[in-house]
Design a protein around this motif. Sequence first.
Motif, short mmCIF file in Angstrom:
data_model
loop_
_atom_site.label_atom_id
_atom_site.label_comp_id
_atom_site.label_asym_id
_atom_site.label_seq_id
_atom_site.Cartn_x
_atom_site.Cartn_y
_atom_site.Cartn_z
N THR A 63 30.65 -15.90 -20.85
CA THR A 63 30.06 -15.11 -21.93
C THR A 63 28.54 -15.25 -21.93
N LEU A 64 27.85 -14.13 -22.07
CA LEU A 64 26.40 -14.10 -22.06
C LEU A 64 25.89 -13.51 -23.37
N GLN A 65 24.81 -14.07 -23.88
CA GLN A 65 24.20 -13.57 -25.11
C GLN A 65 23.00 -12.69 -24.76
N THR A 66 22.98 -11.48 -25.31
CA THR A 66 21.93 -10.52 -24.99
C THR A 66 20.58 -10.93 -25.58
N VAL A 67 19.54 -10.81 -24.77
CA VAL A 67 18.17 -11.00 -25.24
C VAL A 67 17.46 -9.65 -25.31
N LYS A 68 17.60 -8.84 -24.24
CA LYS A 68 16.98 -7.52 -24.21
C LYS A 68 17.68 -6.64 -23.20
N HIS A 69 17.76 -5.33 -23.50
CA HIS A 69 18.37 -4.36 -22.60
C HIS A 69 17.31 -3.63 -21.78
N TYR A 70 17.60 -3.44 -20.51
CA TYR A 70 16.76 -2.65 -19.61
C TYR A 70 17.66 -1.58 -18.97
N PRO A 71 17.07 -0.58 -18.30
CA PRO A 71 17.88 0.52 -17.74
C PRO A 71 19.04 0.05 -16.85
#
Length: 357
Positions: free
Chosen positions: A109-117
């Motif tokens: 499981t990974l926790q989102t920091v920022k979305h990129y394309p």
Amino acid sequence: MSHKFKLAVGTTALAIISIVGLRDTGVFVQDHNTTLYSGSELKFAVEEQANIVDSNDRGYIVQKGNAKVTVPKEKILVTESKPQYYTVKKNAILKKDGKVVRNLFIGETLQTVKHYPNTVAVNTEDGLFGSVENKFIEPIEGPHMTPAKVKQNLKLENANGVYQLAKNQSVNVVSYKDGLFIILDEEGKDFQIDPNYLDFGEGGVKAVQRAVIQKQAPVKKIAEPVAIAPKVDGAKAQQVIDSAFSKMGSPYVWGATGDGGYDCSGLVYAIYVNELGISLPRTSSAQSQVGAQVDRSQLQPGDLIFFNTTGKGVSHVGIYIGDDTFIHANSGSGRVKQNKLSEKYYNSRFVNATRVL
């Protein structure tokens, strides 16, 4: 899965996020007014939906109609957004600055920091940071969760059971309705909690503080109707009635005050506050406490009438127009319509009436 990243997804009453074409969505926890370049004023009411199209250092950029304005983040609780968590579906590599940090494993499981394309910047359960390509991960769907801390020991109870909370315990807030935050327990069950009991930290959400704390203090009783109610302002009453009739047939839209429709208290807010400038809170339960309490036998056109439609206190409001008739935004029929106060359903659920004109 680590307890650090445990994500509650058991509740079915809350919206599930769709990844495709998502604009972040939130709910206003404070009123907000802003003046546009054209000189006209754009108003947002408590519990109105916020369509978030972007953000900057000053707040969220919210779109309403064709207008886009910046709203301070403390006034909006985000309820839907791009995923906060992902699970690894294929063996992949976590990279930082072009260098390999470590291998990622299926099911991690990974926790989102920022979305990129094409990638997502994430934190791992063991405290590492880096980016991973979208094709190796899949979102864990669920409501957006905003962390907050409980200010004191509490016991919340509803149909879902009992949720025992300790002072300084962290909770996940997913929505805001009827003046209360909605939080999830460890099993994903939802409970309501008064804003007075939550701390979102410096720069966090700041909800309108209610005068009465639900369930943890004696509930304020609705005042007895005055013996002689104040006289209605006939001119204003006619304005209210004319405006209410002009909105007949408009769609029922939860949280709306005229942008595409109305909910019950939103219809009242649109007419009395936005059009006549009369000070009223946003929700029906809060509106029922404002103004002079009027006996049912003394109702006059322009009075507000309140109902208990949920079994949990005032939950619906209508505008009395005379002759045993009121206009309201009705969720059952999905539109603004007329009904008779003497109808069995409304007669048995009538709670009180107020005069604010």
